[in-house]
Enzyme design. Sequence first.
Site, PDB file in Angstrom:
ATOM      1  N   ALA A  11      28.298 -36.424  38.792  1.00 53.78           N
ATOM      2  CA  ALA A  11      28.989 -36.634  37.511  1.00 53.78           C
ATOM      3  C   ALA A  11      28.743 -35.452  36.589  1.00 53.78           C
ATOM      4  O   ALA A  11      28.332 -35.621  35.441  1.00 53.78           O
ATOM      5  CB  ALA A  11      28.508 -37.933  36.872  1.00 53.78           C
ATOM      6  N   VAL A  91      28.549 -32.339  44.026  1.00 51.89           N
ATOM      7  CA  VAL A  91      27.166 -32.080  43.621  1.00 51.89           C
ATOM      8  C   VAL A  91      26.939 -30.577  43.496  1.00 51.89           C
ATOM      9  O   VAL A  91      27.753 -29.782  43.974  1.00 51.89           O
ATOM     10  CB  VAL A  91      26.163 -32.679  44.627  1.00 51.89           C
ATOM     11  N   SER A 132      32.765 -29.428  45.495  1.00 58.70           N
ATOM     12  CA  SER A 132      31.840 -28.332  45.177  1.00 58.70           C
ATOM     13  C   SER A 132      32.315 -27.053  45.874  1.00 58.70           C
ATOM     14  O   SER A 132      32.940 -27.112  46.924  1.00 58.70           O
ATOM     15  CB  SER A 132      30.432 -28.627  45.708  1.00 58.70           C
ATOM     16  N   GLU A 162      37.853 -26.777  42.983  1.00 58.14           N
ATOM     17  CA  GLU A 162      38.259 -26.945  41.592  1.00 58.14           C
ATOM     18  C   GLU A 162      38.448 -25.578  40.943  1.00 58.14           C
ATOM     19  O   GLU A 162      37.603 -24.711  41.073  1.00 58.14           O
ATOM     20  CB  GLU A 162      37.166 -27.719  40.855  1.00 58.14           C
ATOM     21  N   ALA A 224      38.598 -16.242  44.784  1.00 59.08           N
ATOM     22  CA  ALA A 224      39.321 -16.274  43.500  1.00 59.08           C
ATOM     23  C   ALA A 224      38.322 -15.985  42.377  1.00 59.08           C
ATOM     24  O   ALA A 224      38.596 -15.190  41.473  1.00 59.08           O
ATOM     25  CB  ALA A 224      39.995 -17.627  43.281  1.00 59.08           C
ATOM     26  N   ALA A 226      35.532 -14.371  42.696  1.00 61.28           N
ATOM     27  CA  ALA A 226      35.093 -12.982  42.829  1.00 61.28           C
ATOM     28  C   ALA A 226      36.116 -12.032  42.184  1.00 61.28           C
ATOM     29  O   ALA A 226      35.755 -11.071  41.505  1.00 61.28           O
ATOM     30  CB  ALA A 226      34.887 -12.640  44.303  1.00 61.28           C
ATOM     31  N   PHE A 227      37.399 -12.312  42.369  1.00 63.94           N
ATOM     32  CA  PHE A 227      38.445 -11.469  41.771  1.00 63.94           C
ATOM     33  C   PHE A 227      38.392 -11.521  40.241  1.00 63.94           C
ATOM     34  O   PHE A 227      38.514 -10.500  39.569  1.00 63.94           O
ATOM     35  CB  PHE A 227      39.831 -11.932  42.238  1.00 63.94           C
ATOM     36  N   CYS A 277      29.467 -20.433  38.119  1.00 66.60           N
ATOM     37  CA  CYS A 277      30.189 -20.081  39.352  1.00 66.60           C
ATOM     38  C   CYS A 277      30.162 -18.604  39.732  1.00 66.60           C
ATOM     39  O   CYS A 277      29.892 -18.271  40.885  1.00 66.60           O
ATOM     40  CB  CYS A 277      31.641 -20.518  39.234  1.00 66.60           C
ATOM     41  N   LYS A 340      30.161 -19.517  27.196  1.00 66.70           N
ATOM     42  CA  LYS A 340      31.451 -19.219  26.580  1.00 66.70           C
ATOM     43  C   LYS A 340      31.691 -20.280  25.518  1.00 66.70           C
ATOM     44  O   LYS A 340      30.916 -21.237  25.430  1.00 66.70           O
ATOM     45  CB  LYS A 340      32.577 -19.197  27.613  1.00 66.70           C
TER      46      LYS A 340
HETATM   47  C1  UDX Z   1      29.091 -28.304  40.835  1.00 65.36           C
HETATM   48  C2  UDX Z   1      28.734 -27.071  41.681  1.00 65.36           C
HETATM   49  O1  UDX Z   1      27.633 -26.408  41.099  1.00 65.36           O
HETATM   50  C3  UDX Z   1      29.869 -26.106  41.829  1.00 65.36           C
HETATM   51  O2  UDX Z   1      29.580 -25.215  42.850  1.00 65.36           O
HETATM   52  C4  UDX Z   1      31.130 -26.791  42.196  1.00 65.36           C
HETATM   53  O3  UDX Z   1      32.211 -25.908  42.156  1.00 65.36           O
HETATM   54  C5  UDX Z   1      31.381 -28.024  41.363  1.00 65.36           C
HETATM   55  O4  UDX Z   1      30.251 -28.865  41.311  1.00 65.36           O
HETATM   56  P1  UDX Z   1      28.961 -28.840  38.269  1.00 65.36           P
HETATM   57  O5  UDX Z   1      29.752 -30.095  38.285  1.00 65.36           O
HETATM   58  O6  UDX Z   1      29.151 -27.932  37.122  1.00 65.36           O
HETATM   59  O7  UDX Z   1      29.262 -27.906  39.503  1.00 65.36           O
HETATM   60  O8  UDX Z   1      27.424 -29.183  38.520  1.00 65.36           O
HETATM   61  P2  UDX Z   1      26.488 -30.165  37.724  1.00 65.36           P
HETATM   62  O9  UDX Z   1      26.970 -30.305  36.325  1.00 65.36           O
HETATM   63  O10 UDX Z   1      25.101 -29.732  38.013  1.00 65.36           O
HETATM   64  O11 UDX Z   1      26.752 -31.577  38.419  1.00 65.36           O
HETATM   65  C6  UDX Z   1      26.280 -31.977  39.655  1.00 65.36           C
HETATM   66  C7  UDX Z   1      25.809 -33.435  39.562  1.00 65.36           C
HETATM   67  O12 UDX Z   1      25.498 -33.918  40.861  1.00 65.36           O
HETATM   68  C8  UDX Z   1      24.557 -33.618  38.713  1.00 65.36           C
HETATM   69  O13 UDX Z   1      24.813 -34.546  37.686  1.00 65.36           O
HETATM   70  C9  UDX Z   1      23.523 -34.158  39.712  1.00 65.36           C
HETATM   71  O14 UDX Z   1      22.639 -35.098  39.139  1.00 65.36           O
HETATM   72  C10 UDX Z   1      24.393 -34.788  40.772  1.00 65.36           C
HETATM   73  N1  UDX Z   1      23.752 -34.898  42.085  1.00 65.36           N
HETATM   74  C11 UDX Z   1      23.191 -33.823  42.664  1.00 65.36           C
HETATM   75  C12 UDX Z   1      23.759 -36.124  42.746  1.00 65.36           C
HETATM   76  O15 UDX Z   1      24.248 -37.121  42.219  1.00 65.36           O
HETATM   77  N2  UDX Z   1      23.206 -36.203  43.991  1.00 65.36           N
HETATM   78  C13 UDX Z   1      22.618 -35.144  44.598  1.00 65.36           C
HETATM   79  O16 UDX Z   1      22.120 -35.258  45.717  1.00 65.36           O
HETATM   80  C14 UDX Z   1      22.613 -33.900  43.899  1.00 65.36           C
HETATM   81  C1  UDX Z   2      35.394 -19.958  36.319  1.00 66.21           C
HETATM   82  C2  UDX Z   2      36.848 -19.798  36.786  1.00 66.21           C
HETATM   83  O1  UDX Z   2      37.652 -19.286  35.737  1.00 66.21           O
HETATM   84  C3  UDX Z   2      37.375 -21.120  37.273  1.00 66.21           C
HETATM   85  O2  UDX Z   2      38.683 -20.962  37.794  1.00 66.21           O
HETATM   86  C4  UDX Z   2      36.448 -21.649  38.338  1.00 66.21           C
HETATM   87  O3  UDX Z   2      36.876 -22.897  38.782  1.00 66.21           O
HETATM   88  C5  UDX Z   2      35.036 -21.745  37.836  1.00 66.21           C
HETATM   89  O4  UDX Z   2      34.609 -20.495  37.352  1.00 66.21           O
HETATM   90  P1  UDX Z   2      34.201 -20.816  34.093  1.00 66.21           P
HETATM   91  O5  UDX Z   2      32.961 -20.256  34.701  1.00 66.21           O
HETATM   92  O6  UDX Z   2      34.175 -22.195  33.555  1.00 66.21           O
HETATM   93  O7  UDX Z   2      35.381 -20.790  35.175  1.00 66.21           O
HETATM   94  O8  UDX Z   2      34.655 -19.878  32.887  1.00 66.21           O
HETATM   95  P2  UDX Z   2      35.544 -18.544  32.729  1.00 66.21           P
HETATM   96  O9  UDX Z   2      36.525 -18.805  31.672  1.00 66.21           O
HETATM   97  O10 UDX Z   2      36.045 -18.069  34.024  1.00 66.21           O
HETATM   98  O11 UDX Z   2      34.482 -17.503  32.146  1.00 66.21           O
HETATM   99  C6  UDX Z   2      33.406 -16.985  32.908  1.00 66.21           C
HETATM  100  C7  UDX Z   2      32.635 -15.960  32.107  1.00 66.21           C
HETATM  101  O12 UDX Z   2      33.381 -14.760  31.959  1.00 66.21           O
HETATM  102  C8  UDX Z   2      32.288 -16.406  30.684  1.00 66.21           C
HETATM  103  O13 UDX Z   2      30.964 -16.029  30.373  1.00 66.21           O
HETATM  104  C9  UDX Z   2      33.299 -15.669  29.852  1.00 66.21           C
HETATM  105  O14 UDX Z   2      32.871 -15.498  28.536  1.00 66.21           O
HETATM  106  C10 UDX Z   2      33.413 -14.357  30.611  1.00 66.21           C
HETATM  107  N1  UDX Z   2      34.648 -13.619  30.349  1.00 66.21           N
HETATM  108  C11 UDX Z   2      35.863 -14.166  30.643  1.00 66.21           C
HETATM  109  C12 UDX Z   2      34.595 -12.329  29.833  1.00 66.21           C
HETATM  110  O15 UDX Z   2      33.504 -11.807  29.572  1.00 66.21           O
HETATM  111  N2  UDX Z   2      35.758 -11.637  29.631  1.00 66.21           N
HETATM  112  C13 UDX Z   2      36.987 -12.169  29.918  1.00 66.21           C
HETATM  113  O16 UDX Z   2      37.994 -11.473  29.726  1.00 66.21           O
HETATM  114  C14 UDX Z   2      37.031 -13.477  30.436  1.00 66.21           C
END
Ligand code: UDX
Ligand code: UDX
Length: 463
Positions: A11, A91, A132, A162, A224, A226-227, A277, A340
């Site tokens: 969650a 997770v 994930s 996602e 994506a 990485a790009f 990420c 951000k």
């Molecule tokens: C996660 C991954 O880090 C990312 O790589 C992926 O793209 C999307 O899912 P995020 O949702 O941001 O990202 O992570 P986080 O907010 O840490 O949520 C993961 C949740 O899973 C936590 O609330 C944690 O308690 C839960 N969890 C983890 C379980 O319920 N069971 C487990 O065994 C491990």
């Molecule tokens: C990213 C991807 O955008 C999303 O598609 C993927 O699913 C998860 O990873 P997120 O990490 O939530 O999303 O935020 P993003 O808006 O991509 O920003 C990443 C970091 O780059 C932030 O620290 C942001 O401030 C920075 N950033 C972004 C810059 O420094 N310059 C820019 O022009 C854009």
Amino acid sequence: MKIKSICCIGAGYVGGPTMSVIAQKNPNIKVTVVDLNEQRIADWNNVDLNKLPIYEPKLDEVVAEARGRNLFFSTNVDEAIAEAEMIFISVNTPTKTYGAGKGMAADLKYVELCARQIARIATSDKIVVEKSTLPVKTAEAIQSILDNTGNGVNFQILSNPEFLAEGTAMRDLAIPDRVLIGGNQTEGGKLAIQALVDVYASWVPKENILTTNLWSSELSKLTANAFLAQRISSINSLSALCEATGANISEVSKAIGMDSRIGPKFLQSSVGFGGSCFQKDILNLVYISRSLGLIEVADYWHQVILMNNYQRDRFVKNMIKTLYNTVSGKNIALLGWAFKKDTNDTRESAAIYVADMLIDEQAIIKVYDPKVTRSQMMSDLNYLNTRPEEENTKYLHNETSPYSALNGAHAVAILTEWDEFTTYDWQRIYDQMQKPAFIFDGRNVLNQQQLEAIGFVYKGIGS
Ligand code: UDX
Ligand code: UDX
């Protein structure tokens, strides 16, 4: 096959918002989000919508609409697995901190635990969806665990990465550029893909739902990100060149981005990208490439990370140099701690590294962020393990207003682009600061001319 019951394990920032939108758009599907973390689930169930565990604009409205109707948050993982026809794994997959691939590879232990739990509980056929971000070929491992430890039921694995960005998650989910679904190209695999396509088709136009094989889907997500990160590192590398030549990065960025083949997005120079990420996924890509013997490919992508580290270092070195080569005992205000704007997420935020380097120089740090708590800041800093925790407590102070953070400060660094920073009474702040009053704008969001007219010494990135 029409899905009637979905379970999501995890969650977090991804699972919570994604399932909220799936439930909102599919009132006939029961969606249960489960998590091991009891506090997190309690927060998701809080009647006060301001207390949801993650901050994301408009999330509260969607939760208010669907929660209790067909959206549920629970800690009863077994029950939710047993009941669901489709199970999302969302997770966390942090970078490994031990053993082979330490500091690079993704740690898949939570994903494997989920697979084992699903196998143990399931007594009817299930579609298991990887949400994930995972290294390419993980589905093979999940399939093997499910098939070898399960109760003889049929499992189909899908990859549905996602692409939401935090801060704009609800918009990204409501009108996604694309939804990507990868699956086995077998009869059963195709049926499973179609079942998930139908869930999204409730609100996403068919032409925006892309189906591929499993490996393409897994690899697309990693690359994506990485790009996107590469664009930021590219523009940040040019910011250093701008500072050395008298060019202006905002002008250069605009000029480059107006080429329609390149486009204007993700060319905003900054103190460096953060978030859960980018770094993790690139390290993962580097690790996979290296493991496959593709050394040049690995080195190429690794440079994106090195450039990001360089940008943070450069920013702090520049601050120290400007402050007469010493910040020891000086008050430095940091505006923003989140990675951000519009999120309370701080994972890999540049602010953590900036604070850490400044504390190394014995500066006294006062931070103001509209959504991040002091305990989060302390745990971020302590996680780096640079010095004893008492030292961090001594040097890092959290302020509940920007004006108190800036009172008596020698300098301020803008580390997150929160909109409210532009609305402050900067004249009042100037009057309260030590002179000369320095602004280091790590996001290039403030108005340089206006601030210089007040008397500030303004330093943006790349000009
Ligand atoms: C996660 C991954 O880090 C990312 O790589 C992926 O793209 C999307 O899912 P995020 O949702 O941001 O990202 O992570 P986080 O907010 O840490 O949520 C993961 C949740 O899973 C936590 O609330 C944690 O308690 C839960 N969890 C983890 C379980 O319920 N069971 C487990 O065994 C491990
Ligand atoms: C990213 C991807 O955008 C999303 O598609 C993927 O699913 C998860 O990873 P997120 O990490 O939530 O999303 O935020 P993003 O808006 O991509 O920003 C990443 C970091 O780059 C932030 O620290 C942001 O401030 C920075 N950033 C972004 C810059 O420094 N310059 C820019 O022009 C854009």
